[in-house]
Scaffold this motif. Structure first.
Motif, PDB file in Angstrom:
ATOM      1  N   GLY A 145       1.004  -1.483  -0.161  1.00  0.00           N
ATOM      2  CA  GLY A 145      -0.024   0.194  -0.030  1.00  0.00           C
ATOM      3  C   GLY A 145       0.768   1.345  -0.113  1.00  0.00           C
ATOM      4  N   ILE A 146       0.143   2.150  -0.170  1.00  0.00           N
ATOM      5  CA  ILE A 146       0.837   4.015  -0.490  1.00  0.00           C
ATOM      6  C   ILE A 146      -0.100   4.835   0.056  1.00  0.00           C
ATOM      7  N   LEU A 147       0.883   5.764   0.761  1.00  0.00           N
ATOM      8  CA  LEU A 147       0.978   6.345   1.453  1.00  0.00           C
ATOM      9  C   LEU A 147       1.003   7.583   0.636  1.00  0.00           C
ATOM     10  N   ILE A 148       0.252   9.679   0.492  1.00  0.00           N
ATOM     11  CA  ILE A 148       0.610  10.474   0.100  1.00  0.00           C
ATOM     12  C   ILE A 148       0.117  10.956   0.774  1.00  0.00           C
ATOM     13  N   ILE A 149       1.272  11.981   1.503  1.00  0.00           N
ATOM     14  CA  ILE A 149       0.364  14.018   2.037  1.00  0.00           C
ATOM     15  C   ILE A 149       1.768  14.309   0.980  1.00  0.00           C
ATOM     16  N   GLU A 150       0.085  15.309   0.975  1.00  0.00           N
ATOM     17  CA  GLU A 150       0.326  16.187   0.262  1.00  0.00           C
ATOM     18  C   GLU A 150       0.717  17.692   0.904  1.00  0.00           C
ATOM     19  N   HIS A 151       2.068  18.215   1.734  1.00  0.00           N
ATOM     20  CA  HIS A 151       2.287  19.489   1.961  1.00  0.00           C
ATOM     21  C   HIS A 151       2.973  20.439   1.001  1.00  0.00           C
ATOM     22  N   GLY A 152       3.177  21.305   1.664  1.00  0.00           N
ATOM     23  CA  GLY A 152       3.211  23.081   1.512  1.00  0.00           C
ATOM     24  C   GLY A 152       5.254  22.492   1.325  1.00  0.00           C
ATOM     25  N   VAL A 153       5.813  23.740   1.052  1.00  0.00           N
ATOM     26  CA  VAL A 153       7.441  23.827   0.959  1.00  0.00           C
ATOM     27  C   VAL A 153       7.956  23.554   2.017  1.00  0.00           C
ATOM     28  N   LYS A 154       8.083  23.982   2.685  1.00  0.00           N
ATOM     29  CA  LYS A 154       7.867  23.780   4.164  1.00  0.00           C
ATOM     30  C   LYS A 154       7.796  22.692   5.107  1.00  0.00           C
ATOM     31  N   THR A 155       7.538  21.857   4.821  1.00  0.00           N
ATOM     32  CA  THR A 155       7.319  20.665   5.340  1.00  0.00           C
ATOM     33  C   THR A 155       8.690  19.156   4.850  1.00  0.00           C
ATOM     34  N   ASN A 156       8.885  19.114   5.344  1.00  0.00           N
ATOM     35  CA  ASN A 156      10.098  17.741   5.519  1.00  0.00           C
ATOM     36  C   ASN A 156       9.687  16.032   5.723  1.00  0.00           C
ATOM     37  N   LEU A 157       9.057  15.729   5.523  1.00  0.00           N
ATOM     38  CA  LEU A 157       8.740  14.028   5.518  1.00  0.00           C
ATOM     39  C   LEU A 157       9.848  13.034   4.997  1.00  0.00           C
ATOM     40  N   SER A 158      10.585  13.687   4.500  1.00  0.00           N
ATOM     41  CA  SER A 158      12.047  12.448   4.409  1.00  0.00           C
ATOM     42  C   SER A 158      12.090  11.847   5.329  1.00  0.00           C
ATOM     43  N   LYS A 159      12.539  12.038   6.445  1.00  0.00           N
ATOM     44  CA  LYS A 159      13.068  10.814   7.784  1.00  0.00           C
ATOM     45  C   LYS A 159      12.131   9.894   8.495  1.00  0.00           C
ATOM     46  N   LEU A 160      10.889  10.150   7.887  1.00  0.00           N
ATOM     47  CA  LEU A 160       9.964   9.353   8.470  1.00  0.00           C
ATOM     48  C   LEU A 160      10.122   7.967   7.726  1.00  0.00           C
TER      49      LEU A 160
END
Length: 185
Positions: A145-160
């Motif tokens: 399965g895939i989770l996609i979170i839309e967000h603005g430029v200031k948010t960084n979720l790459s470490k999750l």
């Protein structure tokens, strides 16, 4: 807003001006569905999809038009909820249901697994990463399965955990997470 593909391709969606939303641009939506086309190993008619913070329902209608097996839309705002309900009925999308609830309360009580979860929270929401945490802690994704979170430029979720990539379309960013294997019990 318009539907890009599927049974309702080309249909316009005209939402009332007084809805408290920031609809995903058609440019970003096309990008999102191009990403999904390359990542999904199933057809839409095999997918159970959850759309969180669905706002006007823009992304939900696209999933429905492409024939999603089932689609659950979660929105807390009453005006948005009513607009989505009316649009689903007008478009005769029998594969959709809309739930009026706070997304975090919904995730807390949800016991269903989905193939795809899309979340488009307000960009300034301070606990955007809580969406990821609850989805994976509650094991709401099917294997693959895939989770996609839309967000603005200031948010960084790459470490999750489970992060695979981020795509940007102007000011719209999609962070993509994939559950490739079932988590250890």
């Amino acid at each position: 807003m318009r539907i890009i593909s599927g049974t309702h391709k080309g249909r316009s969606i005209i939402a009332p001006n007084n809805l408290p939303t920031r609809p995903t641009t058609d440019f970003a939506k096309e990008g999102l569905f191009n990403i999904l086309q390359s990542r999904l190993d199933k057809d839409y008619d095999e997918l159970d999809i959850l759309d969180l913070f669905c706002g006007t329902g823009n992304i939900s209608y696209e999933f429905a038009s492409r024939g999603a097996k089932s689609l659950t839309c979660v929105e807390v705002d009453f005006k948005c909820y009513e607009f989505i309900k009316k649009t689903i009925a007008a478009f005769n999308f029998s594969n959709c249901k809309v739930v009026r609830n706070d997304v975090f309360l919904f995730l807390k009580i949800c016991k269903i697994k989905f193939d795809l979860i899309f979340a488009d929270p307000p960009y300034e929401l301070p606990q955007i990463d809580k969406i990821h945490k609850m989805v994976f802690e509650k094991q709401l994704l099917q294997t693959g399965g895939i989770l996609i979170i839309e967000h603005g430029v200031k948010t960084n979720l790459s470490k999750l955990p489970y992060f695979v990539e981020k795509r940007s379309y102007g000011n719209v960013n999609f962070s993509i997470f994939e559950l490739k294997e079932s988590p250890a019990a």
